[in-house]
Design an enzyme around this catalytic site. Structure first.
Site, PDB file in Angstrom:
ATOM      1  N   LYS A 146     -44.591 -12.848 -31.448  1.00  0.00           N
ATOM      2  CA  LYS A 146     -44.792 -12.089 -32.680  1.00  0.00           C
ATOM      3  C   LYS A 146     -44.255 -12.896 -33.850  1.00  0.00           C
ATOM      4  CE  LYS A 146     -41.883  -8.846 -33.794  1.00  0.00           C
ATOM      5  NZ  LYS A 146     -41.060  -7.612 -33.846  1.00  0.00           N
ATOM      6  N   CYS A 196     -13.113 -40.267 -27.426  1.00  0.00           N
ATOM      7  CA  CYS A 196     -14.359 -40.358 -26.661  1.00  0.00           C
ATOM      8  C   CYS A 196     -14.074 -40.716 -25.205  1.00  0.00           C
ATOM      9  CB  CYS A 196     -15.287 -41.395 -27.287  1.00  0.00           C
ATOM     10  SG  CYS A 196     -15.776 -40.996 -28.981  1.00  0.00           S
ATOM     11  N   LYS A 249     -49.845  -3.753 -31.857  1.00  0.00           N
ATOM     12  CA  LYS A 249     -49.824  -3.900 -33.306  1.00  0.00           C
ATOM     13  C   LYS A 249     -51.226  -3.993 -33.923  1.00  0.00           C
ATOM     14  CE  LYS A 249     -45.356  -3.908 -34.132  1.00  0.00           C
ATOM     15  NZ  LYS A 249     -44.734  -2.826 -34.921  1.00  0.00           N
ATOM     16  N   THR A 297     -39.836 -17.679 -30.684  1.00  0.00           N
ATOM     17  CA  THR A 297     -40.916 -17.067 -29.930  1.00  0.00           C
ATOM     18  C   THR A 297     -42.212 -17.103 -30.717  1.00  0.00           C
ATOM     19  OG1 THR A 297     -41.692 -15.000 -28.911  1.00  0.00           O
ATOM     20  CG2 THR A 297     -40.226 -14.795 -30.806  1.00  0.00           C
TER      21      THR A 297
END
Length: 524
Positions: free
Chosen positions: A138, A433, A42, A135
């Site tokens: 990028k 529970c 890029k 991530t």
């Protein structure tokens, strides 16, 4: 051309560790089992990008691996690349097709159903679905879809020849979660995973690629075997299986790690002890890794959500250790915070069992058929409970348990209907529970009963949990509901105040013959 998309490497020279040359790293990755390479540059100018692409093409041809160029059709043409990958803001596919030679592979990035629909219309060869995980490789221009968001996009590809890879934050620690959790309800799985930093940023890219390749091969083998040979159950098999788990629990006393709500901590610990297991109610994040290495199971109950960070860590470590995780999303429909937290947890790790009442399960499934008031389910329930529980189990890729006057359990194929219990259970705090605690205890027994992990690619290494979780879930529900019937019949029980200690007593004294004679089980 036919491409094996299984281990798709996306390059990123800025991620290379000190002392590692780009071509050295790429060749080692190819030696480790990478099946496709995409060159993404890029920030490079055209001349630099062209030189990188030429050198990469030579290496890829040496290992007979296709080369794909990100975005730049001119570079792809110049080096005679095998394909191009286009983003949503790159050149439209129909124009790219007029410029590229016939047979050039074209892939596009997809983040939502509209993207997939357009990709199908454009007749692309593959799509990259993501980002699946957060991530830093990028800058993201679309939201993270999460593992649970992949399945519906895959299902949209049913009936087409378009392949699909997942991308975004995938590494050796979450690859099995990504592969397993992304399968659609129609059984459509990913064709591969796209990886960047886990290989490129490694000082040993060959080993990094081999590790991913190992996990991929094991999981695909397991998926194919599981699809061909479904497990068969009948009532007697289930009853006898539950009794066997009772024996294992009392013999082995597994550790049941419970991150649970403050209302039920004491009675949950007592119920665990009564069944023969060992409870620990630890919440400090520093303890999560060590506890995950002790045989047993993990219960995450977020009735009071104060330890989300520990819940995430504990679940991830449990997946890594192939340890059962029982998730009890108490009151999940009560607030938006609970819904968001449940989604975050279920994307972070793969639950082995999800247990809830009808209102809670409806909220997880985004269904309006059953309503909830706080932690309670209200209304008559689902018109077709068997179909609902089967579908949510398919969607969540785990065993699902829906409690109520009738309890329902499914692994996405088999549905088990259980009709034990007593109405007084609804008059004590945390009875649901307690079911979660019992299910976690029996799942721990099922895990201990399973075979030791294998050392070569195969079914056990491809799993995020070992053991028969359907049997564990059914066992936990039966243990509590049968004990409840026995407790309610006692002459010293006069109401909810005397019922709870009697219930703990009956769990403690529960005998195999009692469960076998009382259990009301139907297999649908």
């Amino acid at each position: 051309m036919t491409i094996d998309f299984s281990l798709y490497l996306v390059t990123g020279r800025e991620l290379l560790p000190p002392g590692k040359e780009y071509l050295e790293s790429l060749e080692e990755a190819l030696q480790g089992g990478v099946t496709v390479v995409q060159i993404r540059e890029k920030k490079s100018d055209t001349l630099e990008f062209l030189e990188i692409a030429r050198e990469s093409k030579i290496l890829c041809e040496k290992y007979k691996v296709p080369l794909i160029i990100n975005d730049r059709i001119d570079i792809a043409l110049a080096v005679q690349a095998d394909g191009v990958h286009l983003g949503q803001t790159d050149m439209p596919v129909h124009i790219a097709k007029t410029l590229l030679p016939a047979g050039t592979v074209i892939g596009v990035s997809c983040n939502d159903p509209d993207h997939v629909k357009k990709a199908i219309e454009d007749e692309v060869d593959y799509i990259g679905i993501g980002a699946v995980w957060g991530t830093t490789t990028k800058k993201l221009t679309s939201p993270v879809i999460g593992v649970r968001g992949v399945g519906s996009l895959l299902q949209a590809l049913d009936g087409t020849k378009i392949k699909a890879v997942a991308i975004g934050g995938i590494n050796s620690t979450n690859v099995l979660r990504t592969l397993h959790g992304s399968v659609s309800t129609s059984g459509h799985r990913l064709d591969g995973i796209a990886v960047v930093s886990d290989i490129v940023a490694s000082s040993a890219p060959r080993s990094a690629a081999k590790s991913l390749r190992y996990s991929l091969d094991a999981w695909v083998h397991h998926f194919n075997v599981q699809s061909r040979v479904p497990q068969i159950y009948d009532v007697e098999t289930i009853k006898n299986g539950v009794v066997e788990l009772m024996r294992v629990i009392r013999d082995k006393s597994p550790l049941i790690h419970q991150i649970t709500n403050v209302v039920v901590t004491n009675q949950s610990a007592n119920a665990t002890l009564a069944l023969g297991a060992s409870p620990i109610m630890a919440t400090a994040p520093e303890e999560m890794h060590d506890l995950s290495r002790i045989p047993g199971s993990l219960l995450i109950n977020f009735g009071t959500i104060t330890d989300k960070g520990s819940m995430i860590l504990a679940g991830q470590y449990a997946n890594e250790a192939q340890k059962p995780i029982v998730f009890d999303p108490v009151g999940v429909g009560a607030t938006q915070f609970r819904k968001t937290t449940a989604s975050e947890l279920l994307n972070a790790w793969q639950a082995s069992v999800i247990k809830g009442n009808a209102g809670e399960m409806a909220s997880l499934a985004n269904s309006n058929e059953v309503q909830a008031k706080g932690v309670d389910s209200v209304g008559p329930g689902f018109a077709d409970s068997a179909t609902f529980i089967r579908e949510i189990a398919k969607k969540e890729r785990c065993v699902a348990v829906m409690t109520g006057p009738t309890d329902w359990v499914s692994d996405g194929t088999i549905v088990v209907k259980l009709e034990n219990g007593h109405k007084i259970l609804g008059d004590i705090t945390g009875s649901g529970c307690l079911v979660g605690t019992c299910v976690a205890t029996f799942c721990a027994g099922a895990s201990l009963l399973s075979a030791a992990p294998e050392t070569s690619p195969g079914p056990e290494l491809a799993k995020l949990v070992r053991g028969n979780m359907l049997m564990g879930a059914v066992g936990g529900v039966l243990a509590l509901t049968v004990a409840a019937e026995c407790a309610a019949e006692r002459s010293d029980v006069h109401g909810s105040g005397t019922f709870l200690p009697a219930l703990i007593d009956e769990l403690y004294n529960l005998k195999p013959e009692t469960l076998l004679s009382r259990a009301k089980v139907q297999v649908l």
